[in-house]
Design an enzyme around this catalytic site. Structure first.
Site, PDB file in Angstrom:
ATOM      1  N   CYS A   1       0.825  -1.217   0.000  1.00 48.68           N
ATOM      2  CA  CYS A   1       0.000   0.000   0.000  1.00 48.68           C
ATOM      3  C   CYS A   1       0.851   1.256   0.000  1.00 48.68           C
ATOM      4  O   CYS A   1       0.784   2.075   0.910  1.00 48.68           O
ATOM      5  CB  CYS A   1      -0.942  -0.007   1.203  1.00 48.68           C
ATOM      6  SG  CYS A   1      -2.048  -1.392   1.193  1.00 48.68           S
TER       7      CYS A   1
ATOM      8  N   MET B   1      -5.885   1.342   1.825  1.00 45.97           N
ATOM      9  CA  MET B   1      -4.476   1.186   1.496  1.00 45.97           C
ATOM     10  C   MET B   1      -3.615   2.006   2.472  1.00 45.97           C
ATOM     11  O   MET B   1      -3.797   1.926   3.667  1.00 45.97           O
ATOM     12  CB  MET B   1      -4.220   1.574   0.038  1.00 45.97           C
ATOM     13  CG  MET B   1      -5.112   0.847  -0.960  1.00 45.97           C
ATOM     14  SD  MET B   1      -4.869  -0.943  -0.925  1.00 45.97           S
ATOM     15  CE  MET B   1      -5.921  -1.457  -2.276  1.00 45.97           C
ATOM     16  N   SER B   2      -2.689   2.815   1.960  1.00 47.13           N
ATOM     17  CA  SER B   2      -1.756   3.510   2.853  1.00 47.13           C
ATOM     18  C   SER B   2      -2.352   4.701   3.574  1.00 47.13           C
ATOM     19  O   SER B   2      -1.664   5.334   4.379  1.00 47.13           O
ATOM     20  CB  SER B   2      -0.505   3.936   2.086  1.00 47.13           C
ATOM     21  OG  SER B   2       0.331   2.818   1.870  1.00 47.13           O
ATOM     22  N   VAL B   3      -3.604   5.020   3.330  1.00 44.87           N
ATOM     23  CA  VAL B   3      -4.303   5.952   4.220  1.00 44.87           C
ATOM     24  C   VAL B   3      -4.259   5.394   5.643  1.00 44.87           C
ATOM     25  O   VAL B   3      -4.262   6.136   6.621  1.00 44.87           O
ATOM     26  CB  VAL B   3      -5.750   6.170   3.737  1.00 44.87           C
ATOM     27  CG1 VAL B   3      -6.599   6.867   4.788  1.00 44.87           C
ATOM     28  CG2 VAL B   3      -5.747   6.987   2.436  1.00 44.87           C
TER      29      VAL B   3
END
Length: 442
Positions: free
Chosen positions: A16, A157-159
């Site tokens: 991510c 994801m990378s949130v």
């Protein structure tokens, strides 16, 4: 070390990352458009059972092929093990609505382009699955596409990293976490790893010096080993590597010196998740539920993907409803206060907004993000509105514009993972909307 193809596929989901342009191999053919790849129109996983050519599976890696990905991101919990981020039993706190009819026609110029495009056109260009805009706490715009519905969750994801970073900043502000202490003081198991002599602040701001490549084109890159360790899939019989995220983190070695430059690496978020668990005595999903999600008055439970030992993936495993992430963003816009209570310390939000060291960030090589910085796992624009952003691969975003009193949350499923592919039609669109709402409030 031998790995299975599904494990390699998993890395694209598990990492991510918000990668710079060029991190992935160039596309050899043009991808299907948003309309042509609409997962609802393609009828993935429809039927009892679905036709063989419409089945999407986790174990063969098909769930992360494009365009199947466009269905998977809204159905991760059907495909892999997860744990809940419970919203509690109280009634959700409604978000007031004041929909506007002037947003779709808003025009802006994409980065590097000469021709303008409309906000509505940008939704298709960015393969948007769902988007909501809050202005002064009211929903002024909301759209859903494909298979994502109001009651559904989507991979953030990378949130996820920014959510974890927010918790970390809050624990620092509360005096429960010392950013100057070495990681090994909180997690002794990491004493012999590269993280052992890094400070908590260096982990939060990703200025650690690690031997960890996230070059997906390199089959020997450490990102594949990280993904293999974190995959909940059964390991090959001759597999001898780490079998969980926690086991893998203990193997990471030094490269360079801590504090010399920004380097975006997912393993920092995994370490932060471990630190949070040690400091609070709760897993990150439990802590997020009790101290944030329930207090927000969320509409839905969120959930997190886990490894084979049930450890939540702090680097990218969060899945949530669109409006609930908007509530999270609105809480930050209001200095940590929401639903009639101070959920997070104002000092934590202030720390995020100030941003990090621009010179250290510049060493990361993000050509489209010049003048930005990174702090507490948030991307800080330092633009005239003081906006800051959570970013996840395939187009996930939380964008907070304090001056315009605006929060944007977008879920997407672009064919290219790297955010550099959609930044040109994302950042200027968000900035243009902030200017519109500031100039023409209603």
């Amino acid at each position: 070390m031998k790995t299975l193809p599904p494990i390699r596929r998993l890395a694209l989901a598990a990492a991510c990352l918000a990668l710079a342009a060029g991190a992935h191999a160039a596309e050899t053919t043009a991808p299907l458009s948003a309309a042509a790849s609409d997962p609802a129109a393609l009828q993935w996983m429809v039927g009892a059972p679905p036709p063989a050519d419409k089945i999407i599976r986790f174990d063969d890696g098909s769930y992360f092929n494009f365009p199947q990905l466009r269905w998977s991101v809204s159905h991760f919990r059907q495909l892999m093990p997860t744990v809940a981020v419970a919203r509690g039993l109280k009634a959700p706190v409604p978000l007031p609505r004041a929909l506007r009819n002037d947003i779709d026609s808003l025009r802006f110029t994409p980065l590097g382009a000469k021709e303008t495009m409309t906000w509505e056109q940008s939704l298709g260009a960015n393969y948007t699955d769902g988007i909501v805009v809050l202005h002064r706490g009211r929903i002024v715009y909301e759209r859903y596409f494909g298979v994502l519905k109001e009651g559904g969750q989507h991979g953030a994801m990378s949130v996820t990293k920014s959510v974890m970073g927010t918790i970390g900043a809050a624990l620092v502000a509360e005096g429960k976490l010392d950013p100057g202490k070495k990681v090994a003081e909180y997690v002794p198991e990491l004493a012999k790893s590269a993280f052992g002599d890094a400070t908590v602040r260096q982990v939060l701001d990703m200025t650690t010096g690690l031997q960890f490549s996230e070059d997906y084109a390199d089959p020997k890159a450490e990102v594949w080993q990280h993904a293999a360790a974190g995959s909940p899939l059964p390991k090959p019989k001759d597999y001898t590597g780490p079998r969980s995220y926690f086991e893998y983190l203990q193997t990471v070695r030094h490269e360079g010196r801590h504090g010399e430059g920004f380097g975006y690496r997912t393993v920092n978020s995994d370490v932060l998740g471990w630190i949070i668990a040690r400091v609070t005595g709760q897993s990150v999903n439990e802590y997020l539920s009790e101290h944030v999600w329930q207090k927000l008055g969320a509409e839905q439970d969120a959930y997190m993907t886990v490894d084979s030992t049930g450890t939540p993936f702090a680097g990218g495993g969060l899945n949530a409803g669109l409006r609930d992430l908007a509530r999270f963003g609105e809480m930050l816009r209001n200095d940590g206060r929401y639903n009639g209570q101070q959920i997070l310390p104002k000092a934590a939000v202030d720390d995020i907004r100030r941003g990090g060291d621009k010179q250290l960030f510049a060493k990361g090589g993000y050509d489209l993000l010049k003048g930005w910085s990174y702090r507490d796992m948030w991307w800080v624009t330092h633009n005239e509105h003081g906006a800051y952003m959570a970013r996840g691969v395939y187009g996930q975003r939380i964008y907070i514009d304090p001056k315009a009193e605006m929060v944007i949350v977008r879920f997407a499923s672009t064919p290219t993972a790297a955010n550099a592919a959609n930044d040109p039609t994302t950042t200027p669109a968000f900035e243009a909307l902030g200017k519109l709402l500031l100039a023409k409030p209603q």
